[in-house]
Design an enzyme around this catalytic site. Structure first.
Site, PDB file in Angstrom:
ATOM      1  N   TRP A  62       0.826  -1.208   0.000  1.00 47.24           N
ATOM      2  CA  TRP A  62       0.000   0.000   0.000  1.00 47.24           C
ATOM      3  C   TRP A  62       0.867   1.267   0.000  1.00 47.24           C
ATOM      4  O   TRP A  62       0.342   2.362  -0.130  1.00 47.24           O
ATOM      5  CB  TRP A  62      -0.962   0.017   1.188  1.00 47.24           C
ATOM      6  CG  TRP A  62      -0.367  -0.439   2.473  1.00 47.24           C
ATOM      7  CD1 TRP A  62       0.253   0.329   3.403  1.00 47.24           C
ATOM      8  CD2 TRP A  62      -0.358  -1.788   2.984  1.00 47.24           C
ATOM      9  NE1 TRP A  62       0.656  -0.446   4.464  1.00 47.24           N
ATOM     10  CE2 TRP A  62       0.291  -1.751   4.228  1.00 47.24           C
ATOM     11  CE3 TRP A  62      -0.850  -3.005   2.505  1.00 47.24           C
ATOM     12  CZ2 TRP A  62       0.481  -2.902   5.006  1.00 47.24           C
ATOM     13  CZ3 TRP A  62      -0.654  -4.134   3.277  1.00 47.24           C
ATOM     14  CH2 TRP A  62       0.001  -4.089   4.502  1.00 47.24           C
ATOM     15  N   ARG A  63       2.176   1.109   0.129  1.00 47.65           N
ATOM     16  CA  ARG A  63       3.048   2.277  -0.013  1.00 47.65           C
ATOM     17  C   ARG A  63       3.519   2.461  -1.451  1.00 47.65           C
ATOM     18  O   ARG A  63       4.159   3.444  -1.758  1.00 47.65           O
ATOM     19  CB  ARG A  63       4.263   2.132   0.902  1.00 47.65           C
ATOM     20  CG  ARG A  63       3.883   2.288   2.362  1.00 47.65           C
ATOM     21  CD  ARG A  63       5.083   2.242   3.260  1.00 47.65           C
ATOM     22  NE  ARG A  63       4.654   2.387   4.637  1.00 47.65           N
ATOM     23  CZ  ARG A  63       5.394   2.077   5.688  1.00 47.65           C
ATOM     24  NH1 ARG A  63       6.612   1.615   5.517  1.00 47.65           N
ATOM     25  NH2 ARG A  63       4.929   2.250   6.909  1.00 47.65           N
ATOM     26  N   GLU A  79      -5.622   0.698   5.511  1.00 44.91           N
ATOM     27  CA  GLU A  79      -5.749   1.335   6.828  1.00 44.91           C
ATOM     28  C   GLU A  79      -6.797   0.622   7.687  1.00 44.91           C
ATOM     29  O   GLU A  79      -6.606   0.432   8.884  1.00 44.91           O
ATOM     30  CB  GLU A  79      -6.137   2.810   6.674  1.00 44.91           C
ATOM     31  CG  GLU A  79      -5.007   3.706   6.221  1.00 44.91           C
ATOM     32  CD  GLU A  79      -4.022   4.006   7.345  1.00 44.91           C
ATOM     33  OE1 GLU A  79      -4.400   3.930   8.518  1.00 44.91           O
ATOM     34  OE2 GLU A  79      -2.854   4.300   7.026  1.00 44.91           O
ATOM     35  N   THR A 115      -4.665  -5.215  13.733  1.00 46.30           N
ATOM     36  CA  THR A 115      -4.226  -6.414  13.029  1.00 46.30           C
ATOM     37  C   THR A 115      -2.804  -6.222  12.504  1.00 46.30           C
ATOM     38  O   THR A 115      -2.469  -5.150  11.998  1.00 46.30           O
ATOM     39  CB  THR A 115      -5.174  -6.697  11.834  1.00 46.30           C
ATOM     40  OG1 THR A 115      -6.522  -6.633  12.303  1.00 46.30           O
ATOM     41  CG2 THR A 115      -4.926  -8.070  11.243  1.00 46.30           C
ATOM     42  N   LEU A 171     -10.394 -12.237   9.542  1.00 49.45           N
ATOM     43  CA  LEU A 171      -9.702 -11.012   9.977  1.00 49.45           C
ATOM     44  C   LEU A 171     -10.275 -10.457  11.285  1.00 49.45           C
ATOM     45  O   LEU A 171      -9.617  -9.675  11.960  1.00 49.45           O
ATOM     46  CB  LEU A 171      -9.815  -9.919   8.900  1.00 49.45           C
ATOM     47  CG  LEU A 171      -8.666  -9.769   7.911  1.00 49.45           C
ATOM     48  CD1 LEU A 171      -8.944  -8.600   6.962  1.00 49.45           C
ATOM     49  CD2 LEU A 171      -7.343  -9.527   8.621  1.00 49.45           C
ATOM     50  N   TYR A 203     -13.269  -8.546  13.886  1.00 49.08           N
ATOM     51  CA  TYR A 203     -13.852  -7.194  13.967  1.00 49.08           C
ATOM     52  C   TYR A 203     -14.662  -6.905  12.691  1.00 49.08           C
ATOM     53  O   TYR A 203     -14.321  -6.020  11.906  1.00 49.08           O
ATOM     54  CB  TYR A 203     -12.784  -6.116  14.159  1.00 49.08           C
ATOM     55  CG  TYR A 203     -11.940  -6.300  15.386  1.00 49.08           C
ATOM     56  CD1 TYR A 203     -12.387  -5.886  16.640  1.00 49.08           C
ATOM     57  CD2 TYR A 203     -10.695  -6.896  15.299  1.00 49.08           C
ATOM     58  CE1 TYR A 203     -11.617  -6.066  17.770  1.00 49.08           C
ATOM     59  CE2 TYR A 203      -9.914  -7.087  16.423  1.00 49.08           C
ATOM     60  CZ  TYR A 203     -10.378  -6.679  17.655  1.00 49.08           C
ATOM     61  OH  TYR A 203      -9.609  -6.856  18.767  1.00 49.08           O
ATOM     62  N   CYS A 253      16.380   0.535  21.416  1.00 50.62           N
ATOM     63  CA  CYS A 253      16.740   1.951  21.553  1.00 50.62           C
ATOM     64  C   CYS A 253      18.095   2.268  20.916  1.00 50.62           C
ATOM     65  O   CYS A 253      18.315   3.384  20.434  1.00 50.62           O
ATOM     66  CB  CYS A 253      16.749   2.347  23.030  1.00 50.62           C
ATOM     67  SG  CYS A 253      15.155   2.076  23.818  1.00 50.62           S
ATOM     68  N   CYS A 308      17.630   3.426  17.478  1.00 50.98           N
ATOM     69  CA  CYS A 308      16.528   4.370  17.281  1.00 50.98           C
ATOM     70  C   CYS A 308      17.032   5.774  16.912  1.00 50.98           C
ATOM     71  O   CYS A 308      17.910   6.324  17.575  1.00 50.98           O
ATOM     72  CB  CYS A 308      15.694   4.448  18.563  1.00 50.98           C
ATOM     73  SG  CYS A 308      14.327   5.613  18.421  1.00 50.98           S
ATOM     74  N   CYS A 311      14.897  10.985  23.474  1.00 55.54           N
ATOM     75  CA  CYS A 311      13.808  10.222  24.100  1.00 55.54           C
ATOM     76  C   CYS A 311      13.919  10.260  25.623  1.00 55.54           C
ATOM     77  O   CYS A 311      14.884   9.766  26.205  1.00 55.54           O
ATOM     78  CB  CYS A 311      13.843   8.781  23.599  1.00 55.54           C
ATOM     79  SG  CYS A 311      12.601   7.740  24.396  1.00 55.54           S
TER      80      CYS A 311
HETATM   81  S1  SF4 Z   1      11.457   6.105  21.002  1.00 55.49           S
HETATM   82 FE1  SF4 Z   1      12.647   5.944  22.891  1.00 55.49          FE
HETATM   83  S2  SF4 Z   1      11.926   4.040  23.849  1.00 55.49           S
HETATM   84 FE2  SF4 Z   1      11.305   3.983  21.694  1.00 55.49          FE
HETATM   85  S3  SF4 Z   1      12.953   2.865  20.654  1.00 55.49           S
HETATM   86 FE3  SF4 Z   1      13.392   5.080  20.493  1.00 55.49          FE
HETATM   87  S4  SF4 Z   1      14.728   5.499  22.230  1.00 55.49           S
HETATM   88 FE4  SF4 Z   1      13.750   3.543  22.647  1.00 55.49          FE
END
Ligand code: SF4
Length: 386
Positions: A56-57, A69, A75, A112, A114, A229, A232, A238
């Protein structure tokens, strides 16, 4: 995968925020502007490298994006993928969906869960034909007026299909944003603030990619039990990571145990070896689906008495209850059921649809043509194996 697009909205949505910035943690508010300036490019750069290649992208067709969506609500992607492909082959356009019989629509959705989602898709397709000349509407107010489309679904469709800067806040996004600000209340108690945050973070020049990136971050890195993390793009900003409380957030509300319903179910045979099935009324979790008749066992009632009573009340028939066929335990979101399934012999009365929409005698070989709830498919397998 195309991740950039210059198609901007002709009708920017009005500001729907009702919360004020004071509702967010004060240290976050103080540095919000500076954080947004770094959070946006960091997430977009990560998405350009790590974003998932999903069917869908690869399209800008609002109809196909709308279907994805709705299927993705509650799901997982891997469950949705085969349904999405099959659905678009079966109902390739709004027109095809609007003109389809509801039973075909429910059959395509079978498994599916719901099922209100499928009924609403069907109704919304008919509304789009009637009110929007068959084109999915490109304004927020018209989209959210359609059956089954809430604020986050409208944001997901309008940003993905038309690159409009409309925020989203699904379950994954709530978790990411709650962790980003180390939210110390359950997200359900801070929805206004989280919506505000989602809107403030959304860049007006790349809303499509940003919303998709936010969903991917929640689905692939910022997962509920094992947030990655170290990979991330928002790690340094964060608050949950910096305070080492990722696994405590989002906070959850204490939930009462799920109610448990005991149900008596009859597999009713006639002298021709046919089985009686009924189609549920349109409302509710499983509305419009077919089932084997039965109902809730009252306090002090045996399963056999329950089945005799329910079939008399709901279908005006008399049966002789025989052997137990099977027992099925199934958990829905808000309750658990135990289905106590018994063979029954029809002894009197022409079946009437008193508390259902339709009732039919069918051959065993025909059972699979009808859309049934998931729990009932085990009954069909057991009958076929007799
Ligand atoms: S948003 Fe924060 S809690 Fe989530 S993966 Fe990134 S660093 Fe970790």
């Amino acid at each position: 995968m195309t991740k950039s697009d210059s198609h901007q909205t002709k009708n920017p949505p009005r500001d729907r925020s009702v919360a004020s910035l004071e509702a967010l943690p004060s240290d976050f508010v103080e540095s919000l502007s500076g954080r947004v300036a770094s959070l946006q490019p960091a997430l977009l750069a990560w998405y350009a490298q790590q974003g998932r290649d999903l069917p869908w992208r690869r399209t800008r067709d609002p109809y196909a994006i709308w279907i994805s969506e709705i299927m993705l609500q509650q799901t997982q992607v891997k469950t949705v993928l085969p349904y999405y492909d099959r659905w678009l082959r079966q109902f390739p356009t709004v027109t095809a969906l609007a003109q389809a019989d509801q039973q075909r629509v429910l059959k395509a959705w079978e498994g599916l869960g719901y099922y209100a989602r499928a009924r609403n898709l069907h109704r919304a397709a008919q509304a789009i034909m009637a009110d929007h000349a068959g084109e999915f509407p490109s304004t927020f107010d018209a989209a959210i007026a359609l059956p089954g489309i809430g604020r986050t679904t409208a944001g997901g469709i309008l940003s993905a299909a038309f690159n409009q800067p409309v925020a989203i806040l699904d379950g994954n996004v709530k978790r990411v944003l709650a962790r980003l600000i180390a939210l110390r209340t359950p997200p359900s108690k801070a929805l206004d603030q989280l919506w505000l945050l989602s809107e403030r973070l959304l860049p007006t020049d790349h809303p499509r990619d940003f919303n998709q990136a936010l969903m991917d971050l929640g689905a692939t890195l910022c997962t509920r039990h094992r947030p990655a993390c170290l990979l991330c793009p928002w790690q340094s900003a964060c608050a949950a990571y910096n305070q080492n409380v990722q696994l405590e957030i989002p906070m959850t509300e204490a939930r009462a145990p799920l109610p448990h319903k005991q149900i008596g179910v009859g597999v009713v045979w006639n002298e021709q070896g046919q089985i009686l099935i009924d189609r549920r009324l349109q409302e509710g979790l499983l509305g419009g689906l077919w089932e084997f008749p039965g109902g809730k066992i009252e306090p002090g009632e045996t399963v056999e008495d329950c089945i005799r009573r329910e079939l008399q009340e709901e279908l005006a028939i008399e049966v002789e209850v025989g052997d137990r066929l099977m027992t099925i335990n199934h958990t829905y979101t808000h309750f658990k059921v135990t289905l106590n399934v018994f063979h029954c012999r029809h002894t009197a009365g022409e079946p009437q649809p008193i508390e259902c929409d339709e009732v039919r005698w069918v051959e065993v070989s025909e059972l699979e043509e009808f859309p049934f709830p998931k729990a009932n498919s085990q009954i069909i397998d057991a009958i076929k194996a007799l």
